[in-house]
Design a protein around this motif. Sequence first.
Motif, mmCIF file in Angstrom:
data_model
loop_
_atom_site.group_PDB
_atom_site.id
_atom_site.type_symbol
_atom_site.label_atom_id
_atom_site.label_comp_id
_atom_site.label_asym_id
_atom_site.label_seq_id
_atom_site.Cartn_x
_atom_site.Cartn_y
_atom_site.Cartn_z
ATOM 1 N N GLY A 223 39.929 34.069 78.037
ATOM 2 C CA GLY A 223 41.177 33.326 78.096
ATOM 3 C C GLY A 223 42.102 33.719 76.969
ATOM 4 O O GLY A 223 41.654 34.010 75.856
ATOM 5 N N LEU A 224 43.406 33.739 77.253
ATOM 6 C CA LEU A 224 44.428 33.937 76.237
ATOM 7 C C LEU A 224 44.923 32.568 75.791
ATOM 8 O O LEU A 224 45.322 31.746 76.621
ATOM 9 C CB LEU A 224 45.604 34.754 76.780
ATOM 10 C CG LEU A 224 45.296 36.162 77.285
ATOM 11 C CD1 LEU A 224 46.586 36.858 77.709
ATOM 12 C CD2 LEU A 224 44.582 36.979 76.222
ATOM 13 N N GLN A 225 44.902 32.341 74.503
ATOM 14 C CA GLN A 225 45.262 31.025 73.988
ATOM 15 C C GLN A 225 46.752 30.747 74.159
ATOM 16 O O GLN A 225 47.597 31.591 73.872
ATOM 17 C CB GLN A 225 44.891 30.952 72.509
ATOM 18 C CG GLN A 225 45.056 29.591 71.895
ATOM 19 C CD GLN A 225 44.440 29.547 70.507
ATOM 20 O OE1 GLN A 225 43.288 29.897 70.323
ATOM 21 N NE2 GLN A 225 45.233 29.126 69.540
ATOM 22 N N HIS A 226 47.078 29.561 74.621
ATOM 23 C CA HIS A 226 48.478 29.133 74.688
ATOM 24 C C HIS A 226 48.948 28.820 73.272
ATOM 25 O O HIS A 226 48.262 28.122 72.525
ATOM 26 C CB HIS A 226 48.614 27.895 75.576
ATOM 27 C CG HIS A 226 50.017 27.601 76.003
ATOM 28 N ND1 HIS A 226 51.007 27.239 75.106
ATOM 29 C CD2 HIS A 226 50.613 27.631 77.227
ATOM 30 C CE1 HIS A 226 52.136 27.056 75.755
ATOM 31 N NE2 HIS A 226 51.934 27.286 77.043
ATOM 32 N N ALA A 234 46.500 32.077 80.099
ATOM 33 C CA ALA A 234 46.085 32.855 81.265
ATOM 34 C C ALA A 234 44.658 33.333 81.017
ATOM 35 O O ALA A 234 44.155 33.274 79.896
ATOM 36 C CB ALA A 234 47.019 34.038 81.493
ATOM 37 N N THR A 235 44.008 33.815 82.062
ATOM 38 C CA THR A 235 42.691 34.438 81.933
ATOM 39 C C THR A 235 42.762 35.831 82.525
ATOM 40 O O THR A 235 43.651 36.146 83.326
ATOM 41 C CB THR A 235 41.598 33.625 82.648
ATOM 42 O OG1 THR A 235 41.896 33.568 84.057
ATOM 43 C CG2 THR A 235 41.515 32.208 82.092
ATOM 44 N N GLN A 339 45.570 35.985 85.385
ATOM 45 C CA GLN A 339 45.579 34.816 86.266
ATOM 46 C C GLN A 339 46.177 33.658 85.482
ATOM 47 O O GLN A 339 45.607 33.210 84.488
ATOM 48 C CB GLN A 339 44.154 34.462 86.710
ATOM 49 C CG GLN A 339 43.951 34.641 88.198
ATOM 50 C CD GLN A 339 42.578 34.134 88.623
ATOM 51 O OE1 GLN A 339 41.626 34.047 87.855
ATOM 52 N NE2 GLN A 339 42.481 33.787 89.876
ATOM 53 N N PHE A 340 47.349 33.194 85.906
ATOM 54 C CA PHE A 340 48.008 32.058 85.251
ATOM 55 C C PHE A 340 47.633 30.771 85.971
ATOM 56 O O PHE A 340 47.506 30.759 87.200
ATOM 57 C CB PHE A 340 49.523 32.232 85.270
ATOM 58 C CG PHE A 340 50.038 33.292 84.344
ATOM 59 C CD1 PHE A 340 50.341 32.992 83.023
ATOM 60 C CD2 PHE A 340 50.222 34.596 84.785
ATOM 61 C CE1 PHE A 340 50.823 33.963 82.156
ATOM 62 C CE2 PHE A 340 50.695 35.575 83.934
ATOM 63 C CZ PHE A 340 50.996 35.265 82.616
ATOM 64 N N PRO A 341 47.456 29.689 85.246
ATOM 65 C CA PRO A 341 47.179 28.407 85.904
ATOM 66 C C PRO A 341 48.395 27.948 86.699
ATOM 67 O O PRO A 341 49.533 28.324 86.393
ATOM 68 C CB PRO A 341 46.876 27.464 84.735
ATOM 69 C CG PRO A 341 47.532 28.076 83.552
ATOM 70 C CD PRO A 341 47.491 29.555 83.765
#
Length: 351
Positions: A223-226, A234-235, A339-341
């Motif tokens: 995961g990429l941290q917000h 995103a992942t 992949q964005f939520p």
Amino acid sequence: MNLREALRRAAALLLPLLCAALLAACSNSELHKQEAYVFGTRVDVTVYGETRETAEAAMAEVLREFDRLHRAYHAWQPSELTALNDAIARGEVATVSTELATMLTDAARLADLGDNLFNPAMGALIEMWGFQADEFVPRRPDAAALQAVLEAAPRMSDLVISGNKVESRNPAVKLDLGGYAKGYALDRAAAILRAKGIENALINIGGNILALGKKGDSPWRIGLQHPREPQPLATLPLYDGEAIGTSGDYQRYFELDGKRYSHLLDPRSGGPAEATQSLTVLVTPREAAGTLSDAASKPPFIAGDNWRPYTRRYGIDHALRVAANGHIEVTRELRARLQFPSGSAPVTVVD
């Protein structure tokens, strides 16, 4: 603790926790993990598909190496690096380890590629802002002292490196490898694991991540941290030999009079870069991918809206930027992997 601080701490822990959740699909007999706190951040090493004894022995050696690097190249506690800084300040030639001489030569090359926006010679500036400390004390540096450092313009190119001998043409050089050492540690960890016969592993140093092999029949997924919310931005899958590095204004910062001051300083102004919240680069498999993922995220972060030419200079096609206003820009190559939520902010794709 106020709400903002709680969110910040939650976000700082999110990425490792997310990785752990994503890894949970593996059986305990196949997945092994060890954690520690080094380089001022949480680190963890995960090994897949080995016996517990083999995995634990290899991971323990990695963590010992992390501890060695932390002690050897600490920027403000007594270390080989601080001894070199003391010698430079006295105008003396220092004898350093082969490892440190090699690191400095490489860091100078990376600094030159990034127009010195990545500048490990600016340790005095980092100290003035209070970021060479285990606990931040919110303060602005003395304007005259800051201006003196800017006028002295210390750069890595001021160093004269000949074998194990190091000196500086500029006594204002004060080295801080904080933007380099975590990436270097990733590469050292990968070398140790490979030497131990470990083919599948994930190494995470505070969000700087390097992958070896895969997790069973699937690639590792991270995961990429917000930068502002306690949730992933995103992942994405991470494949064998790839490394991720992120520079963010949420990692080390303080707030004073309602304004955020991050540790990511612009060597041109002497103050924190303000145009970007976070900048992530994905380095495809190559020699020293971990080191590059760490250093190469700094110049585009500091460059702000002109970020993309700097990722190109480092041969990086996969990159994402969150601007100060929260707008997300991502290269076409990385967008295809993300992949964005649902409900995420709009994304602009750039070439």
